[in-house]
Design a protein around this motif. Structure first.
Motif, short mmCIF file in Angstrom:
data_model
loop_
_atom_site.label_atom_id
_atom_site.label_comp_id
_atom_site.label_asym_id
_atom_site.label_seq_id
_atom_site.Cartn_x
_atom_site.Cartn_y
_atom_site.Cartn_z
N TRP A 1 0.86 -1.18 0.00
CA TRP A 1 0.00 0.00 0.00
C TRP A 1 0.90 1.23 0.00
CZ3 TRP A 1 -5.40 0.10 2.55
CH2 TRP A 1 -6.09 -1.09 2.25
N THR A 2 0.53 2.23 -0.80
CA THR A 2 1.41 3.37 -1.06
C THR A 2 0.73 4.66 -0.63
OG1 THR A 2 2.36 2.18 -2.94
CG2 THR A 2 2.72 4.57 -2.85
N TYR A 3 1.51 5.55 0.02
CA TYR A 3 0.97 6.79 0.59
C TYR A 3 1.78 7.99 0.10
CZ TYR A 3 -1.13 3.43 3.81
OH TYR A 3 -1.82 2.37 4.35
N ASP A 4 1.07 9.10 -0.16
CA ASP A 4 1.79 10.33 -0.49
C ASP A 4 2.12 11.08 0.80
OD1 ASP A 4 -0.49 11.73 0.34
OD2 ASP A 4 -1.17 12.15 -1.71
N CYS A 5 2.73 12.26 0.67
CA CYS A 5 3.21 12.97 1.86
C CYS A 5 2.08 13.55 2.70
CB CYS A 5 4.20 14.05 1.48
SG CYS A 5 3.51 15.37 0.46
N THR A 6 0.84 13.57 2.16
CA THR A 6 -0.30 14.02 2.95
C THR A 6 -0.90 12.87 3.76
OG1 THR A 6 -2.06 13.57 1.33
CG2 THR A 6 -0.83 15.66 1.11
N GLY A 7 -0.42 11.65 3.52
CA GLY A 7 -0.95 10.48 4.22
C GLY A 7 -2.04 9.75 3.46
N ALA A 8 -2.44 10.26 2.30
CA ALA A 8 -3.49 9.60 1.52
C ALA A 8 -2.96 8.34 0.85
CB ALA A 8 -4.05 10.55 0.47
N CYS A 9 -3.71 7.26 0.92
CA CYS A 9 -3.35 6.04 0.20
C CYS A 9 -3.64 6.27 -1.27
CB CYS A 9 -4.16 4.86 0.73
SG CYS A 9 -3.75 3.30 -0.09
N VAL A 10 -2.63 6.10 -2.12
CA VAL A 10 -2.78 6.39 -3.54
C VAL A 10 -2.65 5.15 -4.41
CG1 VAL A 10 -2.01 8.78 -3.29
CG2 VAL A 10 -0.32 6.99 -3.71
N ARG A 11 -2.29 4.02 -3.81
CA ARG A 11 -2.16 2.81 -4.62
C ARG A 11 -2.29 1.58 -3.73
NH1 ARG A 11 2.28 -0.63 -6.44
NH2 ARG A 11 1.68 -1.63 -8.41
N ILE A 12 -3.12 0.64 -4.19
CA ILE A 12 -3.24 -0.68 -3.56
C ILE A 12 -2.96 -1.70 -4.67
CG2 ILE A 12 -4.76 -2.31 -2.37
CD1 ILE A 12 -6.29 0.09 -1.25
N PRO A 13 -1.77 -2.28 -4.68
CA PRO A 13 -1.38 -3.14 -5.80
C PRO A 13 -2.34 -4.30 -6.04
CG PRO A 13 0.51 -2.71 -4.38
CD PRO A 13 -0.70 -2.19 -3.67
N GLN A 14 -3.01 -4.76 -5.01
CA GLN A 14 -3.92 -5.90 -5.14
C GLN A 14 -5.24 -5.52 -5.81
OE1 GLN A 14 -2.39 -4.98 -2.27
NE2 GLN A 14 -0.78 -6.54 -2.24
N ASN A 15 -5.46 -4.22 -6.02
CA ASN A 15 -6.67 -3.75 -6.69
C ASN A 15 -6.29 -3.19 -8.06
OD1 ASN A 15 -7.96 -4.38 -4.34
ND2 ASN A 15 -8.35 -2.27 -3.70
N ASP B 1 -7.90 -2.42 -10.56
CA ASP B 1 -8.79 -1.39 -11.10
C ASP B 1 -8.57 -0.03 -10.45
OD1 ASP B 1 -9.73 -2.00 -8.62
OD2 ASP B 1 -11.75 -2.55 -9.25
N GLY B 2 -7.64 0.03 -9.49
CA GLY B 2 -7.30 1.30 -8.88
C GLY B 2 -8.23 1.75 -7.78
N VAL B 3 -9.15 0.90 -7.37
CA VAL B 3 -10.10 1.28 -6.33
C VAL B 3 -9.37 1.39 -4.99
CG1 VAL B 3 -12.15 0.58 -5.03
CG2 VAL B 3 -12.06 0.27 -7.52
N ILE B 4 -9.62 2.49 -4.30
CA ILE B 4 -9.06 2.71 -2.97
C ILE B 4 -10.21 3.04 -2.04
CG2 ILE B 4 -7.54 4.17 -1.56
CD1 ILE B 4 -5.83 4.58 -4.06
N ALA B 5 -10.27 2.36 -0.92
CA ALA B 5 -11.37 2.57 0.02
C ALA B 5 -11.39 4.01 0.51
CB ALA B 5 -11.22 1.62 1.20
N ALA B 6 -12.59 4.56 0.62
CA ALA B 6 -12.74 5.92 1.14
C ALA B 6 -12.15 6.00 2.54
CB ALA B 6 -14.22 6.31 1.16
N GLY B 7 -11.39 7.04 2.78
CA GLY B 7 -10.82 7.23 4.11
C GLY B 7 -9.55 6.47 4.36
#
Length: 361
Positions: free
Chosen positions: A78-92, A94-100
């Motif tokens: 799981w990958t995070y930018d400097c704001t703490g937002a998750c921007v990538r989940i390799p197992q998905n 389709d690029g879907v990232i859970a809200a929050g």
């Protein structure tokens, strides 16, 4: 005072680690009990998040930084930018990232070659090191090390002229002259300034440090303390005109440990006195302070009405620190949080030969 239990202390900047340390990848750091991960972005600026992936709680500091400067969890990517937002989940795919899906981020800046972090909105800026960037001074990174003491113990000691004759008697302290020099203290909005003249022993191996060759010399000190735990040791040797200026940040790791950062600024050149000579001079002094401070109770009392410790005239700078820290807490609706005193042991009372009873409550 238990620093992790005083929320207002989260509202200041603290020096955590030299910036170059992050060249090797993300690093963990604990600040006021908060476990952080630090890393360097492609633009050279640092970032700080809580060291806890929001997927399965793995430490992000066990991961790596990708080409885009984002931190990647070493467990599932799981990958995070400097704001703490998750921007990538390799197992998905389709690029879907859970809200929050995010990790808490913290204010982070590079200054004086260090990473500085504030856990909440700062009440004051990072203190100004006036010599930094001045062409007349060179900057030397001296020490970055973990101590088993509290930041207030370190700060008080830095302004304590009475300990020189004992703690530092092996180098510059004059053991046979224990009466300390007094300070002129000027209160500032963010701490205080302190000026004094201190006679010191000048051993042969210190001649290139002080720029003089007599058995004794003098330090003219223009010191400063910034709330809560930053200080300037503004030493000028009048005989030579050499400035030996030290800045310290006693960064609170938890209630009983600090990370000590120490910078040195000199107005001479490497040929006059080498970096290694300067480190070798200050090393035993720092070690002597560390040895004695680690033998004190880190829960330093700031509300002197509790009468946990007794004081003397030369304690004025430390007492002013305690007063200002207590006022800071109270201005933000806090009181000092401290460790409860252990219960007094029950002392048996002997009533007759052979008969022992406990005292009544």
């Amino acid at each position: 005072m238990l620093v992790t239990q005083q929320p207002v202390l989260r509202r200041f900047w603290y020096a955590l680690t030299p910036l170059h340390v992050l060249d090797a990848g993300p690093r963990p750091f604990t600040l006021l009990g908060e476990r952080l991960v630090l890393w360097k972005r492609p633009d050279g600026q640092p970032a700080a998040l809580r060291d806890r992936c929001c997927h399965r709680t793995a430490q992000l500091s066990k991961g790596f930084v990708d080409e885009a400067g984002r931190i990647v969890c070493g467990y599932h990517g799981w990958t995070y930018d400097c704001t703490g937002a998750c921007v990538r989940i390799p197992q998905n795919p389709d690029g879907v990232i859970a809200a929050g899906a995010r990790v808490e981020s913290f204010r982070c800046a590079a200054r004086y070659g260090y990473v500085w972090v504030a856990l909440e909105e700062p009440l004051a800026p990072i203190p100004d090191f006036a010599e930094d960037g001045d062409a007349g001074f060179r900057r030397i990174f001296q020490f970055h090390e973990r101590w088993a003491t509290s930041p207030l113990r370190f700060m008080e000691n830095a302004f304590d002229n009475a300990h020189f004759s004992y703690v530092h008697k092996a180098n510059f302290g004059i053991h046979e002259q224990p009466k300390p020099s007094g300070y002129r203290l000027d209160v500032t909005a963010d701490g205080f300034e302190a000026e004094t003249h201190v006679p010191i022993r000048n051993p042969a191996h210190g001649h290139r440090i002080t720029g003089s060759t007599g058995a004794f010399t003098e330090r003219h000190l223009f010191n400063r303390w910034w709330l809560p735990f930053v200080r300037r040791f503004g030493c000028v040797y009048p005989e030579s005109g050499i400035h030996h200026i030290i800045y310290n940040c006693a960064t609170p790791i938890d209630d009983a440990h600090i990370m000590l950062a120490q910078w040195l600024y000199r107005n001479d050149a490497e040929a006059d006195c080498s970096t290694q000579e300067l480190i070798d001079w200050d090393r035993p002094i720092v070690d002597e302070d560390r040895d004695i401070l680690e033998a004190t109770d880190p829960d330093a009392c700031i509300d002197t009405r509790r009468r946990i410790e007794f004081h003397m005239e030369s304690d004025k700078p430390g007492l002013l620190m305690r007063k200002r820290l207590l006022a800071l807490l109270q201005a933000h609706g806090e009181e000092e949080v401290f460790r409860p005193a252990p219960p007094r042991p029950t002392i048996p009372i002997q009533t007759r030969a052979g008969d022992v009873t406990a005292p009544s409550a």
